[in-house]
Structure formats: structure tokens, C-alpha cells
Design a protein around this motif. Structure first.
Motif, mmCIF file in Angstrom:
data_model
loop_
_atom_site.group_PDB
_atom_site.id
_atom_site.type_symbol
_atom_site.label_atom_id
_atom_site.label_comp_id
_atom_site.label_asym_id
_atom_site.label_seq_id
_atom_site.Cartn_x
_atom_site.Cartn_y
_atom_site.Cartn_z
ATOM 1 N N HIS A 71 -4.078 20.622 -31.347
ATOM 2 C CA HIS A 71 -4.304 21.527 -32.472
ATOM 3 C C HIS A 71 -4.349 20.783 -33.808
ATOM 4 N N TYR A 72 -3.927 19.536 -33.817
ATOM 5 C CA TYR A 72 -4.020 18.741 -35.043
ATOM 6 C C TYR A 72 -5.301 17.918 -35.100
ATOM 7 N N VAL A 73 -5.784 17.471 -33.955
ATOM 8 C CA VAL A 73 -6.919 16.545 -33.949
ATOM 9 C C VAL A 73 -8.185 17.157 -33.367
ATOM 10 N N ALA A 74 -8.170 18.448 -33.038
ATOM 11 C CA ALA A 74 -9.358 19.159 -32.559
ATOM 12 C C ALA A 74 -9.973 18.475 -31.343
ATOM 13 N N THR A 75 -9.118 18.033 -30.432
ATOM 14 C CA THR A 75 -9.554 17.440 -29.171
ATOM 15 C C THR A 75 -8.879 18.195 -28.039
ATOM 16 N N PRO A 76 -9.594 18.582 -26.980
ATOM 17 C CA PRO A 76 -8.957 19.298 -25.870
ATOM 18 C C PRO A 76 -7.761 18.516 -25.316
ATOM 19 N N PRO A 77 -6.707 19.206 -24.908
ATOM 20 C CA PRO A 77 -5.494 18.518 -24.439
ATOM 21 C C PRO A 77 -5.753 17.493 -23.349
ATOM 22 N N ALA A 78 -6.606 17.840 -22.390
ATOM 23 C CA ALA A 78 -6.846 16.937 -21.264
ATOM 24 C C ALA A 78 -7.609 15.689 -21.667
ATOM 25 N N GLU A 79 -8.261 15.710 -22.849
ATOM 26 C CA GLU A 79 -9.063 14.567 -23.274
ATOM 27 C C GLU A 79 -8.304 13.604 -24.187
#
Length: 254
Positions: A71-79
Motif C-alpha cells: 500500500h506504500y509502493v503500489a506493487t502487488p504483495p506477491a510481487e
């Protein structure tokens, strides 16, 4: 990649702590959905646990960390990809935004992570349960002055004193990314209503004035210590929130 979230921008002036109960039943999404967010390495570690409660504790704490960071870096958790420092401290691989610092802890009944922006941080949690021979442990890990103070206390006061000094040490060593061989007896903490002060033995060539410490009680029977590198005189605002796994998408709670 999307622009950094407002939460990411807020970290310039704030320190964020997220926590949950890793022993509670999983709500809003099943274990398989959470498991899918972990890396292959984390999934292998999860499968190595023989105790179901230890496995769930690991699963929920690491899934929380991945979803918090996403939620801070706008990257899906799995990635999200992680790197490790010389002594094993995990860090977030570059994702095109200003660097995030974070740390994770979990114990019976509580998992928590701290997130900052460009400031080293560490976190440690303990359940305030009776411990066998806390004075004996203190003689190996605390300064002589702290051992003497602990020896004068009894009952709940002794337990509280022991766990405050223990968690503060753990948070500091984790924040600095140091290994288990660090001589914790060369640290000494002094607590007052106004401050938590650290004195480091001169031969370690590291004073405590450039670190901020906080002690929290997110749950009545848990103690949480946070160490954060101080980059400005005023320190940072502390934001503490409980994390919830919500369906669909396992999004963060407000």
C-alpha cells in the motif's frame, strides 16, 4: 507503476505501526489466499513448521507485512522482492520510489510491523508472561546497573522491568541490522516519564543520542518496543493501527 500512495508521502513526517493477532481465526479470505502472496522461500519456511499455531503465526505476520508494504509502493504483495543485509536484516528491493525501511516482529497473540521512510527502524514484541529466571537472563544480557535495579524488584514490577529492557534491546539491534553476537550487556537504558535514553559502551563507538525509542501496549498483555533512527530534532509522529484482512482483495483496514 502507479505513483506512491499518500501513506508513502506521509512517512516523511510519520512512523507507522500496524499490528494484528496472528492466533485469531482468519477472517475475510482463507489461508490459501494469504499463502499465495508469499514468496517461494517464505512458502517453504511455512511448510517447515510442525506446529499449526506457529505456522499460522508465520503466515499471518508475513502476509500482513507484504500487504502493508504494497500500500506504500503500489506493487502487488506477491510481487515485492526482498534483500538481506550482512547480518540477515530484510529490506525491500528498489521499486522506483524513495526507500522504505521496515521491521517485523511476532509473538504469541501479537504480530506487528513498523514502516518508515529513509530512517532505520526496529521493532520487538513480547507477551508479558511469567518467565523462568529473568534475573539469570538479565545477568547475561543487561548492564550491571540494570541487573542491580532488576534484583531490587519483585512480582509484576520485576516482569515489567525485564521486558521493557529486553524489547528495547531487541528493537535497537534489529534497527541497526546487527547479528546475534552483538554484546547487549554494553547497552544501558534509562526510562523516565519524558524519555527513553540509551547509553552505549564507548568501545562500541556508537552513542544513543541519534535514536528514538518508544514503548507501546497495543494489547493489555503485550509490550511493544520501537527503535528509530533520529534524522531531525523533532522526531516523527507515531501512527498505530490494527491491520485487518478484508475480502475481496485482502485490502487494509482503515
Amino acid at each position: 507503476m502507479s505513483a506512491p500512495s499518500p501513506r508513502h508521502e506521509a512517512l516523511l513526517q510519520q512512523t507507522h505501526i500496524w499490528y494484528l493477532d496472528p492466533d485469531a481465526p482468519i477472517e475475510g479470505g482463507d489461508a490459501a489466499a494469504l499463502h499465495a502472496t508469499l514468496s517461494a522461500r517464505e512458502q517453504a519456511q511455512y511448510r517447515r513448521f510442525h506446529s499449526p499455531c506457529h505456522a499460522q503465526r508465520y503466515l499471518l505476520s508475513h502476509a500482513m507485512l507484504r500487504q502493508v508494504l504494497s500500500h506504500y509502493v503500489a506493487t502487488p504483495p506477491a510481487e515485492l522482492a526482498f534483500r538481506r543485509g550482512p547480518h540477515g536484516k530484510p529490506g525491500l528491493a528498489p521499486v522506483g520510489t524513495a526507500p522504505l525501511e521496515f521491521n517485523l516482529t511476532h509473538t504469541v497473540g501479537l504480530a506487528a510491523c513498523v514502516v518508515t521512510r529513509g530512517r532505520a527502524c526496529g521493532i520487538d514484541a513480547e507477551q508479558l508472561a511469567q518467565r523462568r529466571d529473568p534475573l539469570g537472563v538479565a545477568r547475561r544480557m543487561f548492564s550491571a546497573a540494570e541487573v542491580a535495579e532488576l534484583a531490587r524488584l519483585e512480582g509484576p514490577r520485576r516482569l515489567e522491568y525485564f521486558y521493557t529492557r529486553w524489547t528495547l534491546r531487541e528493537a535497537y539491534v534489529k534497527a541497526r541490522g546487527l547479528g546475534l553476537s552483538f554484546p547487549m550487556r554494553r547497552l544501558q537504558f534509562a526510562l523516565s516519564d519524558e524519555s527513553i535514553d540509551l547509553t552505549v559502551a564507548p568501545e562500541l563507538n556508537r552513542e544513543g543520542q541519534d535514536w528514538d525509542f518508544r514503548l507501546l501496549r497495543p494489547r493489555p498483555d503485550h509490550l511493544l518496543a520501537v527503535a528509530e533512527q533520529r534524522l531531525r530534532a523533532a522526531g516523527s509522529e507515531l501512527i498505530v493501527r490494527e491491520w485487518r484482512f478484508d475480502a475481496p482483495g485482502l485490502a487494509a483496514g482503515s
